[in-house]
Every structure is written in C-alpha cells, then in structure tokens.
Scaffold this active site. Structure first.
Site, PDB file in Angstrom:
ATOM      1  N   LYS A  34      75.942  26.608  13.770  1.00  0.00           N
ATOM      2  CA  LYS A  34      77.357  25.839  13.825  1.00  0.00           C
ATOM      3  C   LYS A  34      78.528  26.960  13.615  1.00  0.00           C
ATOM      4  CE  LYS A  34      75.900  21.864  11.455  1.00  0.00           C
ATOM      5  NZ  LYS A  34      75.982  20.959  10.143  1.00  0.00           N
ATOM      6  N   TYR A  41      76.692  13.078  16.301  1.00  0.00           N
ATOM      7  CA  TYR A  41      76.786  12.526  15.231  1.00  0.00           C
ATOM      8  C   TYR A  41      76.831  11.154  15.163  1.00  0.00           C
ATOM      9  CZ  TYR A  41      76.993  17.238  13.149  1.00  0.00           C
ATOM     10  OH  TYR A  41      76.493  18.611  12.788  1.00  0.00           O
ATOM     11  N   GLU A  59      69.035  14.488  21.321  1.00  0.00           N
ATOM     12  CA  GLU A  59      70.199  15.696  21.082  1.00  0.00           C
ATOM     13  C   GLU A  59      70.082  16.480  21.995  1.00  0.00           C
ATOM     14  OE1 GLU A  59      69.592  16.861  17.088  1.00  0.00           O
ATOM     15  OE2 GLU A  59      70.208  14.842  16.303  1.00  0.00           O
ATOM     16  N   HIS A  69      72.228  23.337  12.452  1.00  0.00           N
ATOM     17  CA  HIS A  69      71.794  21.752  12.651  1.00  0.00           C
ATOM     18  C   HIS A  69      70.298  21.948  13.493  1.00  0.00           C
ATOM     19  CE1 HIS A  69      71.535  17.547  13.772  1.00  0.00           C
ATOM     20  NE2 HIS A  69      71.099  17.968  14.753  1.00  0.00           N
ATOM     21  N   ASN A  94      77.361  24.136   7.014  1.00  0.00           N
ATOM     22  CA  ASN A  94      75.847  24.421   6.506  1.00  0.00           C
ATOM     23  C   ASN A  94      75.238  25.097   7.587  1.00  0.00           C
ATOM     24  OD1 ASN A  94      75.400  22.190   8.226  1.00  0.00           O
ATOM     25  ND2 ASN A  94      74.231  21.239   6.580  1.00  0.00           N
TER      26      ASN A  94
END
Ligand code: CMP
Length: 141
Positions: free
Chosen positions: A12, A52, A129, A118, A115
């Site tokens: 990310k 998402y 995905e 992913h 975070n």
C-alpha cells in the site's frame, strides 16, 4: 494435501513511500513464494471500489478508498503451496497493534488504514482480486 494456488498482494502507499518494497519482496522470496506478476501503479476510484466492494457499506469505506488512491502501490501475484494461509501469516493481523512481531504489519505498519499490505483472504477472493489488477491470460507459464 498441499495445493499450489495464487493470491494478490498489494504494497500500500505507506509501504511504498517508506521504502519497504525491497524488504517485503525479500520476505516473499525467502519464504519460497513465486512472484508471477508485479507492477508499480496508481489505483483509480473504480479499481479501489472494486477491490473493496465488500466494505462498501462500512463507515470506513471512503477513507479506505481515499487512502489506497493516495500514492503508488505495488501489485503482485504470488504463487505457492497453501498460498492464502502462508501469505496471511506473513502479513499478520489487520490491526497492526495486534499483529505479532515477525509479520509485515507487526514489524512495519502504523494504523488500521495504513497497514502497509493487502493480501486476499481466500482463493475465491484472490481470483476476483487478481482479475482487477492483471490479465491472467498474459501470465508467463
Ligand atoms: P485490507 O487487508 O486492505 O482489507 C480491507 C481494509 O480495511 C483493511 O486492510 C484495513 O486497512 C481496513 N479496515 C478494516 N477494518 C477497519 C476498521 N475498523 N476501520 C478502518 N479501516 C479498517
């Protein structure tokens, strides 16, 4: 029986900005996972919404989308035995304050939104995905 499968991992914006690409890839390679595809890219609103989609009704959805669009990410397709559990163990708990030392989030991440990585949570999600970021028909065999 151990099954070979594929998953999507994203580094990310915080991971890219903080210069963690090399460290994260080193962990992936040390674990013996194969990197089938990799690219540095910006995520647009449509792509973020697709990634998402399951969180669309959560109160944190807009901050999640805004954040993933805030800077370049690294998208990767990883392959290996029991790839979902192996990669999720490597990544650690979603909330970095609960992620144990030795996991990517436990060692590097600072917040629930930022975070660092992913990873898909099942082979079914991985298939969906991966198709958001890559054309599987073009993968090198
Ligand atoms: P990720 O693995 O990318 O999948 C969905 C993301 O939603 C997750 O990482 C977190 O960054 C984020 N997330 C999950 N739960 C919360 C929450 N309660 N508040 C804010 N962000 C969250």
């Amino acid at each position: 029986m151990e099954e070979v499968g594929r998953t999507l991992m994203l580094i990310k914006p915080d991971g890219v900005k903080r210069g963690l690409i090399g460290k994260i890839i080193q962990r992936i390679e040390q674990k013996g996972l194969k990197i089938i595809e990799i690219k540095v890219m910006s995520v647009d609103e449509r792509t973020a919404g697709r990634l998402y989609a399951e969180h669309v009704h959560k109160q944190f959805f807009s901050s999640l989308v805004e954040y993933i669009m805030s800077g370049p990410v690294v998208a990767m397709v990883l392959e290996g035995k029991n790839v979902i559990s192996v990669v999720r163990d490597m990544v650690g708990a979603t909330d970095p304050s609960k992620a144990i030392k030795g996991t990517i989030r436990g060692d590097f991440a600072s917040s629930l939104t930022q975070n660092t990585v992913h990873a898909s949570d099942s082979l079914q999600s991985a298939k969906r995905e991966i198709s958001i970021f890559f054309d599987e028909s073009k993968f090198i065999e």
